[in-house]
Design an enzyme around this catalytic site. Sequence first.
Site, PDB file in Angstrom:
ATOM      1  N   HIS A 181       3.681   3.982   0.903  1.00 27.08           N
ATOM      2  CA  HIS A 181       3.246   3.264   2.354  1.00 27.08           C
ATOM      3  C   HIS A 181       3.587   3.925   3.876  1.00 27.08           C
ATOM      4  O   HIS A 181       5.098   4.879   3.407  1.00 27.08           O
ATOM      5  CB  HIS A 181       4.467   2.248   2.339  1.00 27.08           C
ATOM      6  CG  HIS A 181       4.492   1.022   1.526  1.00 27.08           C
ATOM      7  ND1 HIS A 181       5.263   0.042   0.292  1.00 27.08           N
ATOM      8  CD2 HIS A 181       3.338   0.649   1.289  1.00 27.08           C
ATOM      9  CE1 HIS A 181       4.393  -0.850  -0.436  1.00 27.08           C
ATOM     10  NE2 HIS A 181       3.448   0.010  -0.051  1.00 27.08           N
ATOM     11  N   GLU A 184       7.256   4.150   6.452  1.00 31.75           N
ATOM     12  CA  GLU A 184       8.231   4.622   6.028  1.00 31.75           C
ATOM     13  C   GLU A 184       8.990   5.936   5.880  1.00 31.75           C
ATOM     14  O   GLU A 184       9.038   6.473   4.887  1.00 31.75           O
ATOM     15  CB  GLU A 184       8.039   3.823   4.201  1.00 31.75           C
ATOM     16  CG  GLU A 184       8.162   2.410   4.318  1.00 31.75           C
ATOM     17  CD  GLU A 184       7.707   1.503   3.219  1.00 31.75           C
ATOM     18  OE1 GLU A 184       8.266   2.337   2.063  1.00 31.75           O
ATOM     19  OE2 GLU A 184       7.666   0.408   2.745  1.00 31.75           O
ATOM     20  N   ARG A 237       0.842   1.203   7.262  1.00 37.41           N
ATOM     21  CA  ARG A 237       1.519   1.142   5.530  1.00 37.41           C
ATOM     22  C   ARG A 237       0.321   1.604   4.708  1.00 37.41           C
ATOM     23  O   ARG A 237       0.278   2.291   3.772  1.00 37.41           O
ATOM     24  CB  ARG A 237       1.690  -0.208   5.396  1.00 37.41           C
ATOM     25  CG  ARG A 237       1.763  -0.736   4.254  1.00 37.41           C
ATOM     26  CD  ARG A 237       1.807  -2.317   4.253  1.00 37.41           C
ATOM     27  NE  ARG A 237       2.201  -2.701   2.833  1.00 37.41           N
ATOM     28  CZ  ARG A 237       2.936  -2.718   2.113  1.00 37.41           C
ATOM     29  NH1 ARG A 237       4.641  -2.886   2.855  1.00 37.41           N
ATOM     30  NH2 ARG A 237       3.307  -3.527   0.577  1.00 37.41           N
ATOM     31  N   HIS A 308      10.928   3.483  -0.613  1.00 37.50           N
ATOM     32  CA  HIS A 308      10.660   2.598  -0.152  1.00 37.50           C
ATOM     33  C   HIS A 308      11.670   2.542   1.402  1.00 37.50           C
ATOM     34  O   HIS A 308      12.450   2.482   1.684  1.00 37.50           O
ATOM     35  CB  HIS A 308       9.988   1.783  -0.311  1.00 37.50           C
ATOM     36  CG  HIS A 308       8.925   1.732  -1.606  1.00 37.50           C
ATOM     37  ND1 HIS A 308       7.902   1.211  -1.679  1.00 37.50           N
ATOM     38  CD2 HIS A 308       9.181   2.694  -2.882  1.00 37.50           C
ATOM     39  CE1 HIS A 308       7.257   1.421  -2.112  1.00 37.50           C
ATOM     40  NE2 HIS A 308       7.828   2.029  -3.437  1.00 37.50           N
ATOM     41  N   GLU A 387      14.656   0.171  -1.871  1.00 39.93           N
ATOM     42  CA  GLU A 387      14.482   0.129  -0.606  1.00 39.93           C
ATOM     43  C   GLU A 387      15.824   0.829   0.430  1.00 39.93           C
ATOM     44  O   GLU A 387      16.872  -0.237   0.512  1.00 39.93           O
ATOM     45  CB  GLU A 387      14.034  -1.162  -0.651  1.00 39.93           C
ATOM     46  CG  GLU A 387      13.021  -1.654  -1.128  1.00 39.93           C
ATOM     47  CD  GLU A 387      11.860  -1.706  -0.195  1.00 39.93           C
ATOM     48  OE1 GLU A 387      12.376  -1.213   1.051  1.00 39.93           O
ATOM     49  OE2 GLU A 387      10.495  -1.847  -0.594  1.00 39.93           O
TER      50      GLU A 387
END
Length: 429
Positions: A181, A184, A237, A308, A387
């Site tokens: 993405h 990020e 994104r 992520h 994440e």
Amino acid sequence: MRLVGLLLPLVLLALVSAGTVKDTPKKRFDNYKVYQLIIKNKIQLAAINKLSELSEKFNIWKEYDERTKQIDIMVQPEELSHFHEILKLNNIHSELVVPNVQTLIDEEQQQVTPQDNVSFGWTKYYELEEIQAWLDEILATYPEVTKEFIVGQSYEGRTIRGITISHGTDKPGIFIESNIHAREWITSASATWFINQLLTSQDPDVRNLADSYDWHIVPVFNVDGFDYSHKKDRMWRKTRQPHSTNACIGADANRNFDSYWLQNGGSSDNPCSETFAGDVPNSEPEAKALVEYLTAHQDEFKVYLSFHSYGLWLLSPYGHTADPLEKPENADDLLEIGEAFTAAVKALPYATDYVHGPTGTTLYVASGTSVDWVFNELNKEVAFTLEFRDKTGGSYGFILPPVQIIPNCEELMAGMLALIGKTKDLGYL
């Protein structure tokens, strides 16, 4: 009028092909605001999901969290009145968490010092060309233990590069895919820092981690989107491949893999959605290239990790279902590995709280992801999505201040040592 409506997408696509759209000024986010919403029922969720299809106006930063019932959403200033009407109509509670997105973006750049531009030091976020040059330098400096590999080519013709770090032969492999993405940025910053640590750290635990395994790391996977997020739109994104019948650009590469693709509401068939899964699995050249590369090299790795942001989660398969009864055979082992990771991160002075568990039941349903594809189709028994910072509902979201790069990386290393250690203890390595 109908003819104009039919021609408009084709005209916009022609402009993209001709480069006209690419020449537009860098997008600003003055007075764009981010709200955290509390969702209490399916009607409220449907209302917000409908808004999110208009991603230019209402951009989901953090998708619906089944555990906390929260959504983070960015709203452009022209739609604030309409947005608050929708909230009032559906009795949705909101909290303003970012008053002005552009202020965060400006501060992200203002924190850079002259020295940051001289050496690659993880005190700023680097553009694609800078990361590629750094990779070249690393490969030249450590030729005996590093080797470049090419995943493939992006839609816009950029090379998706990876680096292998190996201190021998026939060692268990670990594959890391980062920055699928585009926005990020903390992911590629952390991936490059981790590469550097594997090569330079004198810490005995890190040296053992580097020496005991073959590491295959792709610092920037979504090269087109990442470049675009730096040069044109900080909040971009998706990939950058135009759609054949719609003016919206790109797909969510992490919903484009052929594992429960476009099932169970874990992605969207709307080309304008941030979670657009593509018209068919592997429609994005980047996803197709990764599938082909991993399939050809599947005997070279046993663990797969996808970097992520944001939210502070360590997520294991399955992502395609929220049914707690539908789980992998080794679900208990994955939970044990996750517990080791979160405990190690929590033990650092930052005392950061990660949450671990299956993606679909712990966070939200996400179908067609790289991690689930590797787990389900290549039968890799240990696969996780990490994440990183910021926390859900935090003050920064994707625009994590550069001063937090090193703390995030330190948490990554502590967690990685524990994750790989527990994975080995359980017999997977």
